[in-house]
Enzyme design. Structure first.
Site, PDB file in Angstrom:
ATOM      1  N   HIS A   1      32.497  36.433 -44.416  1.00 16.30           N
ATOM      2  CA  HIS A   1      32.621  35.954 -43.037  1.00 16.30           C
ATOM      3  C   HIS A   1      33.260  34.555 -43.102  1.00 16.30           C
ATOM      4  O   HIS A   1      33.055  33.826 -44.074  1.00 16.30           O
ATOM      5  CB  HIS A   1      31.181  35.855 -42.517  1.00 16.30           C
ATOM      6  CG  HIS A   1      31.027  35.653 -41.059  1.00 16.30           C
ATOM      7  ND1 HIS A   1      31.107  34.419 -40.480  1.00 16.30           N
ATOM      8  CD2 HIS A   1      30.747  36.526 -40.060  1.00 16.30           C
ATOM      9  CE1 HIS A   1      30.884  34.543 -39.179  1.00 16.30           C
ATOM     10  NE2 HIS A   1      30.666  35.811 -38.899  1.00 16.30           N
TER      11      HIS A   1
ATOM     12  N   ASP B   1      24.222  35.237 -48.384  1.00 14.29           N
ATOM     13  CA  ASP B   1      24.240  35.292 -46.929  1.00 14.29           C
ATOM     14  C   ASP B   1      23.638  36.634 -46.516  1.00 14.29           C
ATOM     15  O   ASP B   1      24.258  37.682 -46.682  1.00 14.29           O
ATOM     16  CB  ASP B   1      25.693  35.154 -46.457  1.00 14.29           C
ATOM     17  CG  ASP B   1      25.863  35.426 -44.961  1.00 14.29           C
ATOM     18  OD1 ASP B   1      24.894  35.846 -44.299  1.00 14.29           O
ATOM     19  OD2 ASP B   1      26.987  35.219 -44.472  1.00 14.29           O
TER      20      ASP B   1
ATOM     21  N   GLN C   1      23.599  39.908 -42.382  1.00 12.47           N
ATOM     22  CA  GLN C   1      23.893  41.292 -42.030  1.00 12.47           C
ATOM     23  C   GLN C   1      22.933  42.263 -42.716  1.00 12.47           C
ATOM     24  O   GLN C   1      22.856  43.426 -42.338  1.00 12.47           O
ATOM     25  CB  GLN C   1      25.344  41.580 -42.467  1.00 12.47           C
ATOM     26  CG  GLN C   1      26.104  42.548 -41.628  1.00 12.47           C
ATOM     27  CD  GLN C   1      26.121  42.201 -40.151  1.00 12.47           C
ATOM     28  OE1 GLN C   1      25.591  42.946 -39.356  1.00 12.47           O
ATOM     29  NE2 GLN C   1      26.701  41.076 -39.785  1.00 12.47           N
TER      30      GLN C   1
ATOM     31  N   LYS D   1      20.079  38.472 -35.230  1.00 14.52           N
ATOM     32  CA  LYS D   1      20.528  39.782 -35.713  1.00 14.52           C
ATOM     33  C   LYS D   1      19.343  40.669 -36.062  1.00 14.52           C
ATOM     34  O   LYS D   1      19.502  41.801 -36.480  1.00 14.52           O
ATOM     35  CB  LYS D   1      21.457  39.599 -36.906  1.00 14.52           C
ATOM     36  CG  LYS D   1      22.733  38.862 -36.487  1.00 14.52           C
ATOM     37  CD  LYS D   1      23.873  38.985 -37.426  1.00 14.52           C
ATOM     38  CE  LYS D   1      25.081  38.310 -36.801  1.00 14.52           C
ATOM     39  NZ  LYS D   1      26.067  37.888 -37.786  1.00 14.52           N
TER      40      LYS D   1
ATOM     41  N   CYS E   1      35.748  37.880 -37.832  1.00 17.21           N
ATOM     42  CA  CYS E   1      35.565  36.652 -38.618  1.00 17.21           C
ATOM     43  C   CYS E   1      35.760  36.924 -40.106  1.00 17.21           C
ATOM     44  O   CYS E   1      35.108  36.303 -40.946  1.00 17.21           O
ATOM     45  CB  CYS E   1      34.197  36.017 -38.405  1.00 17.21           C
ATOM     46  SG  CYS E   1      33.904  35.516 -36.724  1.00 17.21           S
TER      47      CYS E   1
HETATM   48  C1  PLP Z   1      26.684  36.786 -38.085  1.00 11.85           C
HETATM   49  C2  PLP Z   1      26.992  36.402 -39.465  1.00 11.85           C
HETATM   50  C3  PLP Z   1      27.070  35.057 -39.844  1.00 11.85           C
HETATM   51  C4  PLP Z   1      26.937  33.925 -38.863  1.00 11.85           C
HETATM   52  O1  PLP Z   1      25.670  33.873 -38.281  1.00 11.85           O
HETATM   53  P1  PLP Z   1      25.367  32.774 -37.155  1.00 11.85           P
HETATM   54  O2  PLP Z   1      24.083  33.214 -36.562  1.00 11.85           O
HETATM   55  O3  PLP Z   1      26.508  32.843 -36.193  1.00 11.85           O
HETATM   56  O4  PLP Z   1      25.291  31.458 -37.837  1.00 11.85           O
HETATM   57  C5  PLP Z   1      27.326  34.773 -41.171  1.00 11.85           C
HETATM   58  N1  PLP Z   1      27.483  35.741 -42.080  1.00 11.85           N
HETATM   59  C6  PLP Z   1      27.405  37.053 -41.760  1.00 11.85           C
HETATM   60  C7  PLP Z   1      27.573  38.103 -42.823  1.00 11.85           C
HETATM   61  C8  PLP Z   1      27.161  37.426 -40.437  1.00 11.85           C
HETATM   62  O5  PLP Z   1      27.088  38.720 -40.127  1.00 11.85           O
END
Ligand code: PLP
Length: 404
Positions: free
Chosen positions: A121, A198, A201, A224, A362
């Protein structure tokens, strides 16, 4: 087995109509919907407990502090962190990544290397580019194959004693690929590098065990996982968080302040300057309670059923191509119709009440890899149904007729 009809009653927004059609919400990878149980917690907080935390001697402040710290412990238990002070409350994944990237400025020098993946992302690319600019370190990228999977043999070649940090997402938001983070973490540790994962997701679909993974840092966003926007968490191993300098200066993060010198507060407060999103943090805890009550095994099994069904039905459409075909993926389908711009499909689907994401998600480098401007992305959650997928398939067929 999930009782989806019952579950759907928890989500008031699913009763909405869009352009006169029942809402079909397939943009769950961008943000999930919020169940009444979490909405209630937000209403009750502002109706009964609203106060600033950690400072007041008065009852209200103590009650709010207790609720907030209980939420931290829920998050700690959920991710199986060893200590509650290893959970830093953030405004979301982006904040957590920037906090770590900023802190690593102190540890890097010219000649050092940072490895990220081609599946990232934007929020997981830019902070590292900025860190490299500040320190003279170099950014290396793990490439992907046609299925949208990281090529591990290339990763092995990139690793060396120069590698100080490795950053990957647990699951790609654009393609849904589940990355082999266990192997990635183990290999990074063999050369002495730290790893940040990260998990934005991944957390809607599975429960990461940070001790089992032996990961150094793990970040997620509440919105999420059925929680509110603007709140998230950074897990960091105690030893790393002790070493890492504070990110922001302000109230709550200091132990003692004089004009000569300030000493910092203990963890986790060292990284929590200013008044946090108190209500959001408490609601984050409630969202984890909600998801855990349903059960992540049942959620994953049901979402996989939706994924298989949608993959089969969509693949049957002539000229439709799916991007991201790994066997290890979550309920995300990124696709295009031959000769038609994804934006045009998205616009027609919206007219039929179906919310999908169109564009580069993104993750521009992935689109460049496939040489496409973007995709239509339908991402499913545990409250979606096969009937909704049928609506999507028939709407895509209609869009195809209208546009070709
Ligand atoms: C949504 C997302 C982000 C960003 O999350 P925020 O809540 O906007 O800070 C970063 N990495 C991944 C893989 C995402 O799906």
């Amino acid at each position: 087995m999930l009782n989806v009809d019952e579950i759907r009653k928890d989500f008031p927004i699913l009763d909405r109509e869009i352009h006169g059609k029942p809402l079909v919400y397939f943009d769950n990878a961008a943000t999930s919907q919020t169940p009444q149980q979490v909405i209630d917690v937000i209403v009750v907080y502002y109706s009964k407990y609203n106060a600033n935390i950690h400072r007041g001697v008065h009852t209200l402040s103590q009650e709010a502090t207790d609720l907030y710290e209980q939420a931290r412990i829920k998050i700690q238990k959920h991710f199986n962190a060893k200590h509650s002070h290893e959970i830093i409350m953030t405004s979301g994944t982006t904040h957590g990544i920037n906090l770590v990237a900023s802190g690593f400025t102190a540890f890097l020098k010219k000649g050092d290397e940072i490895i990220i993946s081609a599946l990232e992302h934007h929020s997981n690319i830019v902070p590292w580019q900025m860190l490299c600019e500040r320190t003279g370190a170099q950014l290396k990228v793990i490439p992907i194959n046609q299925e949208g999977e990281l090529i591990l043999s290339e990763y092995n070649k990139l690793l060396s004693e120069k590698t100080k940090l490795v950053f990957v997402n647990h699951i790609s938001n654009a393609l849904g690929t589940i990355n082999p983070i266990e192997t990635i973490i183990e290999k990074a540790h063999q050369v002495g590098a730290a790893v940040l994962v990260d998990g934005a997701q991944a957390c809607p679909h599975l429960v990461p065990d940070v001790q089992d993974l032996n990961v150094d840092f793990y970040v997620a966003s509440a919105h999420k996982i059925c929680g509110p926007t603007g709140v998230g968490m950074l897990y960091g191993k105690d030893e790393w968080l002790q070493k890492l300098p504070p990110y922001q200066g302000g109230g709550e993060m200091i132990a003692e302040v004089t004009f000569e010198k300030t000493t910092y507060a203990d963890l986790p407060h060292k990284f929590e300057a200013g008044t946090p999103n108190i209500c959001g943090g408490i609601a984050f805890g409630a969202a984890l309670d909600y998801m855990n009550a349903i059960g992540f095994d049942a959620i994953a099994a049901y979402e996989n059923e939706l994924l298989e069904y949608a993959t089969e039905e969509l693949s049957a459409i002539d000229g439709l191509k799916i991007y991201g075909t790994s066997e290890h993926k979550t309920s995300v389908i990124s696709f295009n119709l031959e000769g038609i711009h994804p934006y045009d499909i998205g616009t027609i689907l919206d007219k039929m009440g179906i919310a999908v994401r169109t564009g580069h998600h993104c993750a521009q480098p992935i689109m460049d890899f496939y040489k496409i401007p973007g995709t239509v992305r339908a991402s499913f959650a545990f409250y979606n149904t096969k009937k909704e997928i049928d609506a999507l398939v028939s709407a895509v067929n209609k869009a195809k007729m209208m546009l070709s």
